[in-house]
Design an enzyme around this catalytic site. Structure first.
Site, PDB file in Angstrom:
ATOM      1  N   GLU A 114       0.822  -1.210   0.000  1.00 30.53           N
ATOM      2  CA  GLU A 114       0.000   0.000   0.000  1.00 30.53           C
ATOM      3  C   GLU A 114       0.855   1.259   0.000  1.00 30.53           C
ATOM      4  O   GLU A 114       0.635   2.193   0.783  1.00 30.53           O
ATOM      5  CB  GLU A 114      -0.972  -0.030   1.186  1.00 30.53           C
ATOM      6  CG  GLU A 114      -1.862  -1.267   1.182  1.00 30.53           C
ATOM      7  CD  GLU A 114      -2.903  -1.287   2.295  1.00 30.53           C
ATOM      8  OE1 GLU A 114      -2.805  -0.444   3.214  1.00 30.53           O
ATOM      9  OE2 GLU A 114      -3.813  -2.129   2.239  1.00 30.53           O
ATOM     10  N   GLU A 172      -5.035  -9.273   0.150  1.00 28.17           N
ATOM     11  CA  GLU A 172      -5.413  -9.305   1.566  1.00 28.17           C
ATOM     12  C   GLU A 172      -6.916  -9.145   1.691  1.00 28.17           C
ATOM     13  O   GLU A 172      -7.508  -8.265   1.063  1.00 28.17           O
ATOM     14  CB  GLU A 172      -4.748  -8.173   2.364  1.00 28.17           C
ATOM     15  CG  GLU A 172      -3.251  -8.265   2.516  1.00 28.17           C
ATOM     16  CD  GLU A 172      -2.671  -7.087   3.302  1.00 28.17           C
ATOM     17  OE1 GLU A 172      -3.443  -6.395   4.006  1.00 28.17           O
ATOM     18  OE2 GLU A 172      -1.455  -6.853   3.206  1.00 28.17           O
TER      19      GLU A 172
END
Length: 496
Positions: A119, A266
């Site tokens: 991220e 995820e």
């Protein structure tokens, strides 16, 4: 790891298996921010016992990569956020990283992807200018090593970079990142890679201020009056997960990119939270992960891309108790470090891991988190008033070792359960017991209800006792012969 603002992690006591089915697969993330991380050999033994086929590492730990050698498990290795800067500034640093962390292990270790950072755009935005160069340099190093067709490069991004994900048809990336996202997508298109997405309906729901019902986040059916429909396409969305994936596809389309598949790196749900986190519960975590696996393994895509499956990595293998933040941040694990899991999970819409009516294949065992005093009381009752045959857990007998309250209580509870089930006996023991269908038998210690009652084969090494570890002084453990055990298991399963 996810950036710290993400609040949770899921500790489900699960007995599920991860398959690669018709192109779609379920994998698992392995985080390391925990006090007592098992050895790499032990971790791989747990993966193999539960038939995990895909794992994601957040780094390129040599012990894990060596332990995974020869298993066939597909491995995604990670470039840490701290490493991205150096790699993005130097092709030689990138080449050295690939040589050290990929070339040195293949083909023995089945490395199939490199996740560049975690991220990055939302967690370390100052690194965005060098993210794509880092991806390019790593890919070029793979080309030079003749590995670019086997090992794909991408970079996991959060849903934060899509400010308005609903309705999906109007979703776009944050314009701040348009230039970077265009470059990322061009790279993925050119290298035939996939878009890595971290999709968490838990956050979509908890931060949504009641806009969407919790059933929508948990993949549960919605009433006819609460259907979620995109007003522009009239697509019906039965889950927030599908909506998030489709919002990402539409965001790519807004930059004129199509044909890039999404891989969810995820997703999960926390099983425990603080007083201000009422939705982080064991029941919700179990429901979400059951339904997520069912959803992924039906091998279909979201409404706008129905033919593109959504392979997904569940977050995560172990609770990471060292992570800062709220209670939920530490509680996303799916396995305890001794290999036991929190609750049965279904593997598909018609497959449920629960005990059958005869009790064969169903086991009553002590809960890992049970209070010690309550557990001792339960053991005393089972071996006394409950009339369990506790001979096997006496010193010198087959089930004495490991000499732990957890192991002894599990044996006594299970013996009572199988003797008394037909006349109304239950698996409760003051809330300290639970049903599982992972056979806790080990070595010559055979639990009632095991299909191996006439054998002495390890069906799930130390599944409900402390996972044996290799002592630094060189003492022998069960896991040192795990390769042989699993070979025998594979033969047995093939013949069943």
């Amino acid at each position: 790891m996810k950036p710290e603002k993400w609040q949770g992690r899921v500790f489900l006591l699960l007995t599920f298996m991860f398959y690669d089915v018709s192109g779609a697969f379920i994998g698992i993330n392995i985080g390391t921010d925990l006090t007592s991380l098992p050895s790499a050999v032990d971790v791989v033994a747990i993966l193999k016992a539960h038939q995990v086929s895909h794992v994601r590492l957040y780094d390129a730990d040599r012990r894990m990569l060596n332990a995974l050698a020869g298993t066939g498990i597909e491995v995604m290795v990670g470039v840490t956020n701290e490493e991205v800067l150096g790699i993005g500034e130097s092709p030689s640093v990138a080449a050295a990283w690939v040589n050290k962390n990929v070339v040195a292990y293949v083909p023995q270790t089945n490395i199939t992807a490199i996740a560049v950072g975690s991220e990055v755009l939302s967690s370390i935005p100052n690194a965005s200018p060098i993210l794509v160069p880092a991806m390019n340099y790593l890919h070029n190093a793979l080309v030079a090593s003749n590995l670019s067709s086997q090992v794909k490069v991408s970079s996991p991004q959060s849903m934060d970079i899509i400010p308005r994900p609903f309705p999906p048809s109007t979703a776009t990336f944050n314009s701040t990142w348009n230039s970077t996202m265009y470059q990322i997508l061009q790279f993925l298109k050119n290298t035939k890679s996939f878009y890595m997405l971290n999709a968490y309906p838990y956050y979509g729901y908890t931060k949504g201020n009641g806009i969407f019902p919790i059933d929508y986040a948990l993949f549960r059916p919605l009433s006819r009056t609460k259907q979620i429909v995109d007003p522009n396409t009239l697509f019906l969305y039965t889950s927030m997960f599908d909506s998030m994936v489709d919002a990402t596809y539409y965001s790519m389309d807004a930059l004129n990119f199509s044909g890039i598949p999404i891989l969810v790196t995820e997703s999960g749900w926390p099983w425990l939270g603080g007083g201000n986190e009422p939705d982080a519960t064991l029941e919700n975590a179990q429901t979400y992960n059951n339904n997520l696996i069912r959803r992924v393994l039906n091998n279909s895509g979201p409404p706008s891309q129905p033919t593109i499956p959504i392979s997904t990595y569940i977050y995560e293998m172990f609770n990471e108790d060292k992570r800062p933040g709220p209670t939920s941040e530490k509680n996303w694990g799916t396995f305890f470090t001794n290999g036991t899991s929190l609750y049965p999970l279904s593997l598909g819409s018609s497959s449920q891991l629960t005990g059958n009516s005869s009790g064969v294949g169903a086991f009553c065992v002590a809960k890992q988190e049970a209070d010690t005093d309550a557990l001792q009381a339960g053991l005393n009752w089972a071996c006394g008033q409950g009339q369990s045959n506790c001979t096997a857990i006496q010193a010198g007998k087959p089930c004495y070792d490991p000499d732990t309250l957890q192991n002894h209580a599990s044996y006594a509870y299970n013996d009572y359960f199988h003797k008394m089930k037909s006349v109304g006996g239950t698996c409760d023991f003051g809330g300290t017991a639970t049903i599982t269908n992972v056979d806790p038998s080990y070595g010559s210690c055979i639990f009632a209800g095991s299909s191996d009652s006439n054998k002495s084969v390890v069906t799930a090494p130390a599944a409900f006792g402390p996972m044996p570890t290799i002592d630094v002084g060189g003492s022998t453990s069960i896991l040192q012969v795990s390769e042989f055990v699993y070979l025998i298991l594979a033969i047995i399963l093939a013949l069943v």
